[in-house]
Design a protein around this motif. Structure first.
Motif, PDB file in Angstrom:
ATOM      1  N   MET A 117       3.118   3.228  -1.868  1.00 19.35           N
ATOM      2  CA  MET A 117       3.329   3.164  -3.298  1.00 19.35           C
ATOM      3  C   MET A 117       4.461   4.001  -3.838  1.00 19.35           C
ATOM      4  SD  MET A 117      -0.318   2.601  -4.921  1.00 19.35           S
ATOM      5  CE  MET A 117       0.575   2.379  -6.403  1.00 19.35           C
ATOM      6  N   ARG A 144      -6.460   6.827   0.532  1.00 24.70           N
ATOM      7  CA  ARG A 144      -6.259   5.392   0.447  1.00 24.70           C
ATOM      8  C   ARG A 144      -6.234   4.898  -0.990  1.00 24.70           C
ATOM      9  NH1 ARG A 144     -10.014   1.533   3.961  1.00 24.70           N
ATOM     10  NH2 ARG A 144     -10.050   2.982   5.689  1.00 24.70           N
ATOM     11  N   VAL A 145      -5.201   4.105  -1.274  1.00 24.93           N
ATOM     12  CA  VAL A 145      -5.093   3.521  -2.608  1.00 24.93           C
ATOM     13  C   VAL A 145      -6.276   2.590  -2.850  1.00 24.93           C
ATOM     14  CG1 VAL A 145      -3.714   1.939  -4.018  1.00 24.93           C
ATOM     15  CG2 VAL A 145      -2.606   3.705  -2.645  1.00 24.93           C
ATOM     16  N   ASN A 146      -6.826   2.642  -4.019  1.00 30.90           N
ATOM     17  CA  ASN A 146      -7.936   1.787  -4.454  1.00 30.90           C
ATOM     18  C   ASN A 146      -9.312   2.300  -4.057  1.00 30.90           C
ATOM     19  OD1 ASN A 146      -7.586  -0.278  -6.222  1.00 30.90           O
ATOM     20  ND2 ASN A 146      -6.711  -1.671  -4.727  1.00 30.90           N
ATOM     21  N   GLU A 166      -8.929   7.405  -4.846  1.00 26.36           N
ATOM     22  CA  GLU A 166      -8.715   8.051  -6.145  1.00 26.36           C
ATOM     23  C   GLU A 166      -9.815   9.065  -6.424  1.00 26.36           C
ATOM     24  OE1 GLU A 166      -8.182   4.935  -5.532  1.00 26.36           O
ATOM     25  OE2 GLU A 166      -6.148   4.536  -6.238  1.00 26.36           O
ATOM     26  N   VAL A 179      -4.479  -0.727 -10.245  1.00 24.74           N
ATOM     27  CA  VAL A 179      -3.317  -1.421  -9.702  1.00 24.74           C
ATOM     28  C   VAL A 179      -3.479  -2.928  -9.863  1.00 24.74           C
ATOM     29  CG1 VAL A 179      -1.907  -1.646  -7.638  1.00 24.74           C
ATOM     30  CG2 VAL A 179      -3.273   0.400  -7.992  1.00 24.74           C
ATOM     31  N   LEU A 185       0.829  -1.184   0.000  1.00 23.01           N
ATOM     32  CA  LEU A 185       0.000   0.000   0.000  1.00 23.01           C
ATOM     33  C   LEU A 185       0.870   1.243   0.000  1.00 23.01           C
ATOM     34  CD1 LEU A 185      -2.690  -1.250   2.464  1.00 23.01           C
ATOM     35  CD2 LEU A 185      -2.935  -0.848   0.018  1.00 23.01           C
ATOM     36  N   SER A 198      -2.801   6.239  -8.654  1.00 21.15           N
ATOM     37  CA  SER A 198      -2.834   5.709  -7.286  1.00 21.15           C
ATOM     38  C   SER A 198      -1.624   6.170  -6.476  1.00 21.15           C
ATOM     39  CB  SER A 198      -2.894   4.183  -7.306  1.00 21.15           C
ATOM     40  OG  SER A 198      -4.117   3.766  -7.857  1.00 21.15           O
ATOM     41  N   ALA A 199      -0.474   6.311  -7.123  1.00 22.90           N
ATOM     42  CA  ALA A 199       0.720   6.775  -6.416  1.00 22.90           C
ATOM     43  C   ALA A 199       0.494   8.193  -5.876  1.00 22.90           C
ATOM     44  CB  ALA A 199       1.925   6.751  -7.354  1.00 22.90           C
ATOM     45  N   THR A 247      -2.458   9.444  -5.295  1.00 22.94           N
ATOM     46  CA  THR A 247      -3.510   9.270  -4.286  1.00 22.94           C
ATOM     47  C   THR A 247      -2.858   8.997  -2.926  1.00 22.94           C
ATOM     48  OG1 THR A 247      -5.012   8.388  -5.955  1.00 22.94           O
ATOM     49  CG2 THR A 247      -5.535   7.882  -3.667  1.00 22.94           C
ATOM     50  N   PHE A 248      -1.887   8.092  -2.962  1.00 24.36           N
ATOM     51  CA  PHE A 248      -1.167   7.739  -1.745  1.00 24.36           C
ATOM     52  C   PHE A 248      -0.390   8.942  -1.189  1.00 24.36           C
ATOM     53  CE2 PHE A 248       2.820   6.554   0.270  1.00 24.36           C
ATOM     54  CZ  PHE A 248       2.385   5.695   1.266  1.00 24.36           C
TER      55      PHE A 248
END
Lengths: 380, 253
Positions: free
Chosen positions: A15, B199-201, B204, B157, A13, B190-191, B193-194
């Protein structure tokens, strides 16, 4: 690329290489729930812009190598409705269809379909009127009897309204007066959006609606205003949207004549002041850049929802309501009448409609401390 | 009549869908029944719903089709069946024909999941594993109102093919072009987003909502765009991208 690193993509997670990013952008990674500042917004803008450009280039390449006038899209990135909206406006294709369950869930459907057509080699009939998703209303529905069983279990007070016309009239009045209404009808939606069968509704004109929905229903503040459900027949009165958007996957601009002039110091306002600034006569659904994430409502796929909004239009002149998914933050969208009743009681929702039943919050038995949903559902 | 059940499971947002003679009869996500958001569990409830809604039993189905998530298979396989140290992993993967084994492993999980629903005849059951990118493109093309169309899939991802361009015509889909892992738009998004604390997934969406608060005209924004294009991602004219892995070394947490 080492395989071990590849594996970390799947589980990991974390990333990014944080020290490198910090060096590049000049600030550390934001902690979860950390304070959002202008630089963070600017970076969000930057990556969104780059993503849009990539999606548009890919679409142009798809056009170049297929020569087709039509485009179909799926995959997680296809849920980026801002990029989709830009793509529509680029006019690369005559028409675009986006799978409403664009993420992993839709893969179940695609797997079945590819087997049907390519493994069993079955012919495909092109749908005559629109797509064959049935409005994405593909989930379970519940009978009046099942609803009553749930109500009785919780000693709920409910009223059965025999005539649906009358129910629509009453609910329209309630929305017009600023109430928040849980609206539960027919088959549950497939995919991430609530499209009028498991929705919480409010008045898009109401100046307090956005705050009320954020703080008293969803228990979280969202950067995005809520999404509108608009009758397809009324869509042009509100939005610059040349196509339909039945699955809430496109954004469109609110028409210029509906917009308010922004104050001179607008750019100096902080994030939440900006969010709650009155930007149009449909404030609850107008985003900062005057965009809205539109769901067009069609009589053919959802006659009951269409009739409700049409009744609201007859009374108020506005064929549009706020539609947010029927859940609290961190909770999946409700499935059963019992889920709906619980969510109704956990929040400060004013009314609940299940099929033809109408329930009023002030008539319900006390719910305090009945359950611990704040613990049950972790924040998003 | 051809009755086919599609299943997506073990990754993110498990679901089931039933089609009969090509018509979509029922489809639902498992999270709605179990009340666990984005649950990866085998969709016992969603499958049960599809069967009950149509009145069919597992034995009456012509096929059950599984939506493959290639990267996931490595992950789950290794997690569940082998103890390993991360350093030894690389060697492990290149030296063992995992694909064969992992298909058996998946089958086993599917059989077990289905057994939770009802008794069925394992020998009669036709389990299919179509190529991943085809399933993905299929969900976009077959329900569409078009007789022929270009199909663009852009994934998030955890996939090998991170973007594909296909063409759909009548009942066939053909792959024309694909972009491969780790060069992925979903991953890139996603990167960020992180990095911006979401939270990834699932976060977004928040990133997209935050973007309009950015000032498109500010020097800072322009500079960010320049930096990203210079250091992190190279975008080619055909929309394919190259991600600089120095910025994206994934770390297990």
């Amino acid at each position: 690329m080492a395989e071990s690193e590849i594996l970390n993509y799947a589980t990991g997670l974390k990333m990014v290489n944080e020290s490198k990013w910090e060096k590049l952008f000049g600030f550390p990674a934001v902690k979860p729930d950390g304070k959002i500042e202008q630089k963070h917004c600017d970076l969000a803008y930057a990556i969104q812009k780059i993503t849009e450009d990539i999606v548009i280039k890919m679409a142009k390449e798809a056009k170049r190598i297929t020569g087709s006038d039509f485009l179909c899209m799926s995959g997680g990135v296809a849920l980026n409705c801002v990029a989709n909206g830009k793509l529509v406006r680029e006019n690369v294709f005559k028409e675009i269809f986006i799978q409403p369950a664009a993420g992993d869930a839709g893969g179940a459907l695609g797997a079945a379909q590819i087997a049907h057509h390519m493994y069993f080699d079955q012919k495909r009939e092109t749908p005559l009127n629109g797509d064959s998703m049935k409005g994405a209303y593909l989930g379970p529905d519940f009978s009046d009897k099942e609803a009553v069983i749930s109500f009785k279990k919780h000693k709920a007070v409910y009223h059965y309204i025999d005539s649906f016309d009358e129910l629509c009239s009453e609910v329209s009045d309630l929305i017009d007066k600023g109430n928040v209404v849980g609206w539960f009808q027919g088959r549950m939606e497939f995919g991430p959006r609530a499209l009028g069968n498991r929705s919480i509704l409010g008045d898009a004109r109401n100046k307090e609606m956005q705050k009320k929905l954020n703080l008293k229903i969803k228990y979280r503040e969202s950067f995005r205003p809520f999404a509108p459900s608009v009758l397809i027949e009324s869509s042009n009165e509100f939005f610059d949207l040349p196509v339909s958007s039945p699955y809430m996957l496109l954004i469109a601009d609110v028409n210029k004549e509906r917009r308010n002039t922004l104050p001179e110091n607008y750019n100096e306002l902080d994030l939440w002041e900006k969010l709650y600034f009155e930007r149009s006569d449909v404030q609850a659904i107008t985003h900062l850049d005057f965009s809205a994430r539109v769901q067009t409502v069609h009589k053919e796929t959802n006659p009951r929802y269409w009739q409700l909004i049409n009744t609201f239009k007859e009374k108020t002149g506005y064929g549009i309501v706020v539609n947010t998914s029927f859940n609290v933050r961190g909770e999946p969208i409700v499935c059963t009448p019992e889920d709906a009743y619980k969510c109704f009681m956990r929040t400060e929702m004013d009314y609940l409609v299940v099929n033809n039943f109408l329930l009023k919050k002030t008539e319900q038995p006390d719910w305090k401390n009945r359950d611990k949903w704040m613990v049950e559902f972790k924040p998003d | 009549m051809i009755k086919i059940l599609g299943i997506s499971a073990f990754y993110h947002d498990s679901a089931a869908a039933l089609i009969i003679d090509g018509e979509i009869i029922a489809a639902a996500q498992e999270e709605r029944f179990t009340r666990k958001k984005h649950t990866p569990d085998f969709p016992v409830n969603a499958v049960r719903y599809c069967l009950e809604h149509s009145g069919y039993t597992i034995d009456e189905l012509d096929a059950i089709v599984f939506y493959d998530k290639p990267l996931l298979k490595f992950e789950r396989l290794l997690e569940t069946y082998y103890a390993f140290v991360p350093r030894g992993l690389r060697q492990f993967i290149v030296s063992i024909p995992v694909w064969l084994k992992e298909k058996m492993f998946l089958k086993k999980m599917l059989y077990e999941g289905l057994a939770e629903i009802e008794k069925y005849n394992k020998k009669k059951l036709k389990l299919l594993f179509p190529e991943h990118h085809l399933s993905h493109a299929a969900s976009a093309f077959y329900p569409s109102p078009f007789k022929e169309a270009a199909i663009l899939t852009v994934d998030g991802v955890g996939e090998w093919a991170t973007a594909t361009i296909c063409q759909g015509k009548d009942n066939k889909i053909s792959l024309l072009k694909e972009m491969r892992f780790p060069h992925s738009v979903g991953l890139l998004y996603s990167a960020f987003t992180f990095y911006l604390g979401f939270r990834v997934n699932s976060g977004e969406y928040k990133l997209m909502g935050l973007a309009p608060y950015g000032n498109p005209k500010s020097e800072q924004t322009k500079n960010f765009i320049k930096l990203i294009n210079k250091e992190i991602v190279t975008v080619k004219d055909d929309g394919s991208i190259w991600l600089n892995q120095k910025y994206l070394t994934m770390q297990q947490v």
